[in-house]
Write a protein that holds these residues in place. Structure first.
Motif, mmCIF file in Angstrom:
data_model
loop_
_atom_site.group_PDB
_atom_site.id
_atom_site.type_symbol
_atom_site.label_atom_id
_atom_site.label_comp_id
_atom_site.label_asym_id
_atom_site.label_seq_id
_atom_site.Cartn_x
_atom_site.Cartn_y
_atom_site.Cartn_z
ATOM 1 N N GLY A 62 19.433 -7.459 4.159
ATOM 2 C CA GLY A 62 18.615 -6.765 3.179
ATOM 3 C C GLY A 62 17.254 -7.379 2.926
ATOM 4 O O GLY A 62 16.505 -6.910 2.078
ATOM 5 N N PHE A 63 16.903 -8.451 3.654
ATOM 6 C CA PHE A 63 15.600 -9.081 3.469
ATOM 7 C C PHE A 63 14.487 -8.136 3.915
ATOM 8 O O PHE A 63 14.648 -7.382 4.863
ATOM 9 C CB PHE A 63 15.487 -10.385 4.267
ATOM 10 C CG PHE A 63 16.487 -11.426 3.875
ATOM 11 C CD1 PHE A 63 16.685 -11.760 2.549
ATOM 12 C CD2 PHE A 63 17.238 -12.081 4.843
ATOM 13 C CE1 PHE A 63 17.601 -12.727 2.188
ATOM 14 C CE2 PHE A 63 18.165 -13.053 4.493
ATOM 15 C CZ PHE A 63 18.343 -13.366 3.159
ATOM 16 N N ILE A 64 13.355 -8.209 3.242
ATOM 17 C CA ILE A 64 12.199 -7.405 3.634
ATOM 18 C C ILE A 64 11.611 -8.014 4.904
ATOM 19 O O ILE A 64 11.329 -9.206 4.954
ATOM 20 C CB ILE A 64 11.136 -7.369 2.515
ATOM 21 C CG1 ILE A 64 11.730 -6.760 1.248
ATOM 22 C CG2 ILE A 64 9.902 -6.597 2.966
ATOM 23 C CD1 ILE A 64 10.847 -6.895 0.028
ATOM 24 N N GLU A 65 11.437 -7.179 5.937
ATOM 25 C CA GLU A 65 10.883 -7.658 7.205
ATOM 26 C C GLU A 65 9.426 -7.256 7.389
ATOM 27 O O GLU A 65 8.662 -7.967 8.017
ATOM 28 C CB GLU A 65 11.711 -7.128 8.372
ATOM 29 C CG GLU A 65 13.097 -7.717 8.414
ATOM 30 C CD GLU A 65 13.844 -7.366 9.678
ATOM 31 O OE1 GLU A 65 13.590 -6.292 10.262
ATOM 32 O OE2 GLU A 65 14.687 -8.177 10.088
ATOM 33 N N HIS A 66 9.048 -6.085 6.858
ATOM 34 C CA HIS A 66 7.683 -5.580 7.050
ATOM 35 C C HIS A 66 7.425 -4.494 6.008
ATOM 36 O O HIS A 66 8.334 -3.791 5.608
ATOM 37 C CB HIS A 66 7.536 -4.993 8.459
ATOM 38 C CG HIS A 66 6.130 -4.632 8.807
ATOM 39 N ND1 HIS A 66 5.572 -3.418 8.484
ATOM 40 C CD2 HIS A 66 5.166 -5.332 9.457
ATOM 41 C CE1 HIS A 66 4.319 -3.389 8.915
ATOM 42 N NE2 HIS A 66 4.053 -4.543 9.508
ATOM 43 N N VAL A 67 6.166 -4.375 5.577
ATOM 44 C CA VAL A 67 5.807 -3.352 4.589
ATOM 45 C C VAL A 67 4.554 -2.602 5.050
ATOM 46 O O VAL A 67 3.584 -3.229 5.473
ATOM 47 C CB VAL A 67 5.541 -3.990 3.203
ATOM 48 C CG1 VAL A 67 5.142 -2.938 2.194
ATOM 49 C CG2 VAL A 67 6.764 -4.728 2.711
ATOM 50 N N ASP A 68 4.627 -1.281 4.980
ATOM 51 C CA ASP A 68 3.445 -0.440 5.194
ATOM 52 C C ASP A 68 2.914 -0.061 3.818
ATOM 53 O O ASP A 68 3.677 0.432 2.977
ATOM 54 C CB ASP A 68 3.796 0.834 5.961
ATOM 55 C CG ASP A 68 4.110 0.573 7.424
ATOM 56 O OD1 ASP A 68 3.974 -0.577 7.864
ATOM 57 O OD2 ASP A 68 4.493 1.525 8.123
ATOM 58 N N LEU A 69 1.635 -0.279 3.592
ATOM 59 C CA LEU A 69 1.010 0.002 2.304
ATOM 60 C C LEU A 69 -0.073 1.057 2.491
ATOM 61 O O LEU A 69 -0.782 1.054 3.501
ATOM 62 C CB LEU A 69 0.412 -1.274 1.713
ATOM 63 C CG LEU A 69 1.400 -2.421 1.483
ATOM 64 C CD1 LEU A 69 0.676 -3.724 1.241
ATOM 65 C CD2 LEU A 69 2.317 -2.099 0.328
#
Length: 195
Positions: free
Chosen positions: A83-90
């Motif tokens: 469940g760790f965040i790997e990448h974010v699109d903003l």
């Protein structure tokens, strides 16, 4: 909705190895796009971003090496097991600009007695709102609803300045009758064999 301040650094390394090094340092890689500009690749502090993303459609004031940008999360990639965040699109936004987002649907009240079930056809309602005034959620009353009742998108009360970004007749919630349990095949035969 309050604006969350996060500082970010421009990312100069790309690829899986670079992303792994960024995550090992408790940071998250991301990309910012929108308004016809070139994508901006950034690195953000993992803990601050994790806390910010607990609020759906959070408005983030991103300080990118001295330059301030307003962004909202568009896509969050998580590790499927941990469940760790790997990448974010903003997505870049401006004050006063309208954006289309999905707002979580919450319910209040109790269904009519009878053991009926509430089905969430839509867990989130697509709406258009000003980027700085995105509602955190919408609340729908299900008090006294019985089997066969449906709540349509047009029935959901939206805050001022927020409009539907979906057909008005789209079903958001529906109440379905509880199914009586059918006897399991073979159970009656087994009882007969015992006797």
């Amino acid at each position: 909705m309050a604006e969350v301040k996060i500082s970010a650094e421009l990312r100069k390394e790309f690829g899986k190895g670079a992303a792994r090094r960024i995550r090992r340092a408790n940071n998250i890689p991301g990309v910012i796009y929108g308004h016809g500009s070139e994508p901006i690749h950034v690195t953000m502090p993992g803990h601050a971003l994790f806390l910010a993303l607990k609020t759906p459609n959070v408005l983030i004031g991103l300080d990118i090496e001295g330059k301030n940008e307003l962004v909202i999360p568009k896509a969050v990639q998580r590790d499927p097991l941990k469940g760790f965040i790997e990448h974010v699109d903003l997505l870049l936004v401006k004050r006063g600009e309208k954006v289309t987002v999905e707002v979580p649907v919450q319910t209040e009240g109790e269904l009519a007695p009878g053991g009926n079930l509430l089905e969430h056809v839509l867990n989130a309602l697509p709406v258009e709102a000003e980027a700085t005034h995105i509602p955190e959620s919408v609340t729908v009353s299900i008090a006294g609803l019985d089997a066969g009742h449906s709540i349509l998108a047009k029935d959901v009360e939206l805050p001022n300045g927020t409009v539907l970004a979906i057909e008005e007749d789209a079903v958001v919630l529906q109440v379905v009758a509880a199914q009586a349990e059918a006897p399991v095949e073979g159970a009656a035969e087994a009882e007969g064999a015992e006797g």
